[in-house]
Scaffold this motif. Structure first.
Motif, PDB file in Angstrom:
ATOM      1  N   THR A 231      53.489  18.077  41.848  1.00  0.00           N
ATOM      2  CA  THR A 231      54.883  18.507  41.820  1.00  0.00           C
ATOM      3  C   THR A 231      55.624  17.874  40.648  1.00  0.00           C
ATOM      4  O   THR A 231      56.392  18.545  39.942  1.00  0.00           O
TER       5      THR A 231
ATOM      6  N   ASN B 269      49.678  16.179  45.929  1.00  0.00           N
ATOM      7  CA  ASN B 269      50.869  17.013  46.076  1.00  0.00           C
ATOM      8  C   ASN B 269      52.052  16.415  45.314  1.00  0.00           C
ATOM      9  O   ASN B 269      52.777  17.124  44.601  1.00  0.00           O
TER      10      ASN B 269
ATOM     11  N   SER C 173      49.447  20.175  36.410  1.00  0.00           N
ATOM     12  CA  SER C 173      50.065  20.627  37.659  1.00  0.00           C
ATOM     13  C   SER C 173      49.135  21.566  38.422  1.00  0.00           C
ATOM     14  O   SER C 173      48.982  21.448  39.645  1.00  0.00           O
TER      15      SER C 173
ATOM     16  N   TRP D  94      59.110  23.925  47.965  1.00  0.00           N
ATOM     17  CA  TRP D  94      59.784  22.991  47.072  1.00  0.00           C
ATOM     18  C   TRP D  94      61.294  23.234  47.089  1.00  0.00           C
ATOM     19  O   TRP D  94      61.754  24.368  47.262  1.00  0.00           O
TER      20      TRP D  94
END
Length: 217
Positions: free
Chosen positions: A63, A59, A39, A2
Protein backbone atom coordinates in the motif's frame (compact mmCIF):
# COMPACT_ATOMS: atom_id res chain seq x y z
CA UNK A 1 -10.26 -1.79 0.66
CA UNK A 2 -8.31 1.45 0.79
CA UNK A 3 -9.10 4.92 2.04
CA UNK A 4 -7.50 7.59 -0.14
CA UNK A 5 -6.18 10.74 1.49
CA UNK A 6 -5.89 13.69 -0.88
CA UNK A 7 -2.32 14.49 0.06
CA UNK A 8 1.10 13.07 -0.69
CA UNK A 9 2.88 10.95 1.90
CA UNK A 10 5.70 13.52 1.75
CA UNK A 11 5.42 16.98 0.15
CA UNK A 12 6.76 17.60 -3.36
CA UNK A 13 7.21 21.26 -4.31
CA UNK A 14 9.48 21.68 -7.34
CA UNK A 15 9.59 25.16 -8.86
CA UNK A 16 12.20 24.67 -11.61
CA UNK A 17 11.28 22.30 -14.46
CA UNK A 18 14.04 19.98 -15.65
CA UNK A 19 13.00 17.36 -18.23
CA UNK A 20 16.47 15.83 -18.30
CA UNK A 21 16.24 14.92 -14.61
CA UNK A 22 12.61 13.85 -15.09
CA UNK A 23 13.75 11.14 -17.50
CA UNK A 24 16.07 9.75 -14.82
CA UNK A 25 13.55 9.81 -11.99
CA UNK A 26 10.92 8.27 -14.27
CA UNK A 27 12.73 4.96 -13.79
CA UNK A 28 11.39 4.77 -10.25
CA UNK A 29 7.88 5.04 -11.66
CA UNK A 30 7.97 2.21 -14.18
CA UNK A 31 11.56 0.96 -14.30
CA UNK A 32 12.89 -2.47 -13.31
CA UNK A 33 13.24 -1.53 -9.63
CA UNK A 34 10.50 1.08 -9.50
CA UNK A 35 7.48 1.67 -7.33
CA UNK A 36 4.93 0.24 -9.77
CA UNK A 37 6.58 -3.17 -9.78
CA UNK A 38 7.07 -3.04 -6.02
CA UNK A 39 3.42 -2.38 -5.26
CA UNK A 40 2.23 -5.10 -7.64
CA UNK A 41 4.78 -7.57 -6.25
CA UNK A 42 3.80 -7.19 -2.60
CA UNK A 43 0.05 -6.88 -3.09
CA UNK A 44 0.12 -10.07 -5.18
CA UNK A 45 2.34 -12.05 -2.81
CA UNK A 46 0.17 -11.35 0.24
CA UNK A 47 -2.45 -13.91 -0.77
CA UNK A 48 -0.10 -16.85 -0.17
CA UNK A 49 1.50 -15.45 2.98
CA UNK A 50 1.86 -18.26 5.57
CA UNK A 51 0.85 -16.18 8.60
CA UNK A 52 -0.80 -12.92 9.55
CA UNK A 53 2.52 -11.20 10.23
CA UNK A 54 3.78 -11.71 6.69
CA UNK A 55 0.40 -10.91 5.15
CA UNK A 56 0.23 -7.69 7.15
CA UNK A 57 3.74 -6.60 6.17
CA UNK A 58 3.10 -7.27 2.48
CA UNK A 59 -0.22 -5.44 2.61
CA UNK A 60 1.23 -2.45 4.48
CA UNK A 61 4.31 -2.05 2.30
CA UNK A 62 2.43 -2.75 -0.93
CA UNK A 63 0.00 0.00 0.00
CA UNK A 64 2.80 2.42 0.85
CA UNK A 65 4.45 1.69 -2.50
CA UNK A 66 1.29 3.00 -4.17
CA UNK A 67 1.83 6.23 -2.25
CA UNK A 68 5.43 6.28 -3.44
CA UNK A 69 4.23 5.75 -7.00
CA UNK A 70 2.11 8.85 -6.55
CA UNK A 71 5.09 10.80 -5.22
CA UNK A 72 7.37 9.81 -8.10
CA UNK A 73 4.73 10.66 -10.70
CA UNK A 74 4.23 14.04 -9.00
CA UNK A 75 7.97 14.72 -9.15
CA UNK A 76 8.07 13.85 -12.85
CA UNK A 77 4.99 15.97 -13.53
CA UNK A 78 6.41 19.02 -11.78
CA UNK A 79 9.74 18.62 -13.57
CA UNK A 80 7.99 18.60 -16.97
CA UNK A 81 5.30 21.20 -16.32
CA UNK A 82 5.00 24.15 -18.75
CA UNK A 83 7.97 23.17 -20.91
CA UNK A 84 8.72 25.09 -24.08
CA UNK A 85 9.44 23.24 -27.31
CA UNK A 86 12.99 24.51 -27.12
CA UNK A 87 13.45 23.01 -23.65
CA UNK A 88 12.00 19.72 -24.87
CA UNK A 89 14.38 19.55 -27.83
CA UNK A 90 17.49 20.68 -25.96
CA UNK A 91 16.99 18.29 -23.03
CA UNK A 92 16.61 15.09 -25.02
CA UNK A 93 12.96 14.85 -23.99
CA UNK A 94 11.66 14.94 -27.58
CA UNK A 95 11.35 11.16 -28.02
CA UNK A 96 9.18 10.84 -24.93
CA UNK A 97 7.23 13.97 -25.90
CA UNK A 98 6.29 12.53 -29.29
CA UNK A 99 4.60 9.51 -27.70
CA UNK A 100 3.22 10.96 -24.46
CA UNK A 101 3.49 14.78 -24.63
CA UNK A 102 4.14 15.41 -20.90
CA UNK A 103 1.80 12.71 -19.63
CA UNK A 104 3.06 10.26 -17.02
CA UNK A 105 3.79 6.83 -18.49
CA UNK A 106 5.66 3.91 -16.87
CA UNK A 107 9.08 3.32 -18.34
CA UNK A 108 12.70 2.97 -17.27
CA UNK A 109 15.25 5.75 -17.63
CA UNK A 110 16.48 4.02 -20.78
CA UNK A 111 13.01 4.14 -22.34
CA UNK A 112 12.08 0.48 -21.79
CA UNK A 113 8.34 0.19 -20.99
CA UNK A 114 7.16 -1.30 -17.71
CA UNK A 115 6.86 -5.07 -17.86
CA UNK A 116 5.21 -7.27 -15.24
CA UNK A 117 7.97 -9.84 -15.79
CA UNK A 118 10.18 -7.51 -13.73
CA UNK A 119 8.63 -8.84 -10.52
CA UNK A 120 7.63 -12.26 -9.27
CA UNK A 121 4.93 -13.77 -7.09
CA UNK A 122 6.08 -17.34 -6.60
CA UNK A 123 3.70 -18.54 -3.91
CA UNK A 124 6.61 -19.70 -1.75
CA UNK A 125 7.11 -17.36 1.24
CA UNK A 126 10.85 -17.93 1.49
CA UNK A 127 11.36 -17.33 -2.22
CA UNK A 128 9.09 -14.29 -2.23
CA UNK A 129 10.56 -12.68 0.88
CA UNK A 130 14.13 -13.04 -0.35
CA UNK A 131 13.02 -11.39 -3.59
CA UNK A 132 11.40 -8.62 -1.55
CA UNK A 133 14.58 -8.03 0.42
CA UNK A 134 16.58 -7.81 -2.81
CA UNK A 135 13.97 -5.53 -4.39
CA UNK A 136 14.23 -3.02 -1.56
CA UNK A 137 18.01 -2.95 -1.83
CA UNK A 138 17.85 -2.47 -5.61
CA UNK A 139 15.39 0.40 -5.18
CA UNK A 140 17.63 1.95 -2.52
CA UNK A 141 20.61 1.68 -4.90
CA UNK A 142 18.61 3.35 -7.66
CA UNK A 143 17.69 6.24 -5.39
CA UNK A 144 21.37 6.51 -4.42
CA UNK A 145 22.25 6.83 -8.11
CA UNK A 146 19.56 9.46 -8.62
CA UNK A 147 20.84 11.49 -5.67
CA UNK A 148 24.35 11.48 -7.17
CA UNK A 149 22.93 13.10 -10.31
CA UNK A 150 20.36 15.48 -8.82
CA UNK A 151 21.61 18.84 -7.56
CA UNK A 152 18.29 20.64 -7.09
CA UNK A 153 17.43 20.46 -3.35
CA UNK A 154 13.70 20.63 -4.14
CA UNK A 155 14.06 17.37 -6.06
CA UNK A 156 16.60 15.72 -3.79
CA UNK A 157 14.52 16.20 -0.63
CA UNK A 158 11.60 13.88 -1.54
CA UNK A 159 14.04 11.44 -3.16
CA UNK A 160 15.90 11.16 0.16
CA UNK A 161 12.60 10.41 1.88
CA UNK A 162 11.82 7.65 -0.61
CA UNK A 163 15.29 6.19 -0.17
CA UNK A 164 14.89 6.13 3.61
CA UNK A 165 11.63 4.22 3.30
CA UNK A 166 13.37 1.52 1.25
CA UNK A 167 15.68 0.92 4.21
CA UNK A 168 12.71 0.61 6.57
CA UNK A 169 10.96 -1.80 4.21
CA UNK A 170 14.09 -3.94 4.02
CA UNK A 171 14.11 -4.21 7.80
CA UNK A 172 10.42 -5.12 7.96
CA UNK A 173 10.82 -7.83 5.34
CA UNK A 174 13.70 -9.22 7.37
CA UNK A 175 11.40 -9.47 10.37
CA UNK A 176 8.74 -11.15 8.22
CA UNK A 177 11.28 -13.68 6.96
CA UNK A 178 12.29 -14.49 10.53
CA UNK A 179 8.65 -15.09 11.46
CA UNK A 180 8.43 -17.70 8.69
CA UNK A 181 11.72 -19.35 9.57
CA UNK A 182 10.80 -19.52 13.26
CA UNK A 183 7.82 -21.69 12.35
CA UNK A 184 9.96 -24.16 10.40
CA UNK A 185 12.48 -26.78 11.37
CA UNK A 186 15.88 -25.28 10.56
CA UNK A 187 16.77 -28.42 8.61
CA UNK A 188 13.98 -27.99 6.10
CA UNK A 189 13.93 -24.26 5.31
CA UNK A 190 14.23 -25.01 1.61
CA UNK A 191 12.83 -28.54 1.48
CA UNK A 192 9.23 -27.52 0.88
CA UNK A 193 6.93 -24.61 0.26
CA UNK A 194 5.28 -23.70 3.60
CA UNK A 195 2.31 -22.13 1.80
CA UNK A 196 1.63 -25.09 -0.48
CA UNK A 197 2.98 -28.27 1.10
CA UNK A 198 1.99 -27.42 4.69
CA UNK A 199 -1.62 -26.30 5.03
CA UNK A 200 -1.38 -25.31 8.68
CA UNK A 201 -2.72 -21.83 7.99
CA UNK A 202 -5.81 -23.00 6.07
CA UNK A 203 -9.27 -23.26 7.53
CA UNK A 204 -10.55 -26.74 8.30
CA UNK A 205 -11.93 -28.43 5.16
CA UNK A 206 -15.67 -28.41 4.80
CA UNK A 207 -17.55 -31.45 3.48
CA UNK A 208 -17.11 -31.57 -0.26
CA UNK A 209 -14.89 -28.48 -0.22
CA UNK A 210 -11.54 -30.14 -0.91
CA UNK A 211 -8.58 -28.54 0.85
CA UNK A 212 -10.45 -25.87 2.75
CA UNK A 213 -10.31 -22.12 2.46
CA UNK A 214 -6.76 -20.77 2.46
CA UNK A 215 -8.11 -17.23 2.46
CA UNK A 216 -9.09 -17.67 6.11
CA UNK A 217 -6.20 -16.97 8.44
Amino acid sequence: MWNYEKRLEYPVNITTPNPKIAQIIMSQYGGPDGEMGASMRYLSQRFTAPNRIVAGVLNDIGTEELAHLEMVSTIVHQLTCNLSLEEIQNSGFANYYVDHTTGIWPQAAGGVPFNSCEFQSKGDPLTDLFEDLAAEQKARSTYDNILRLVKDPEVADPIRFLRAREVVHFQRFGEALRSVQDELNSKNFYAFNPSFDAKTFCAAPQPGAGQGNCCTR
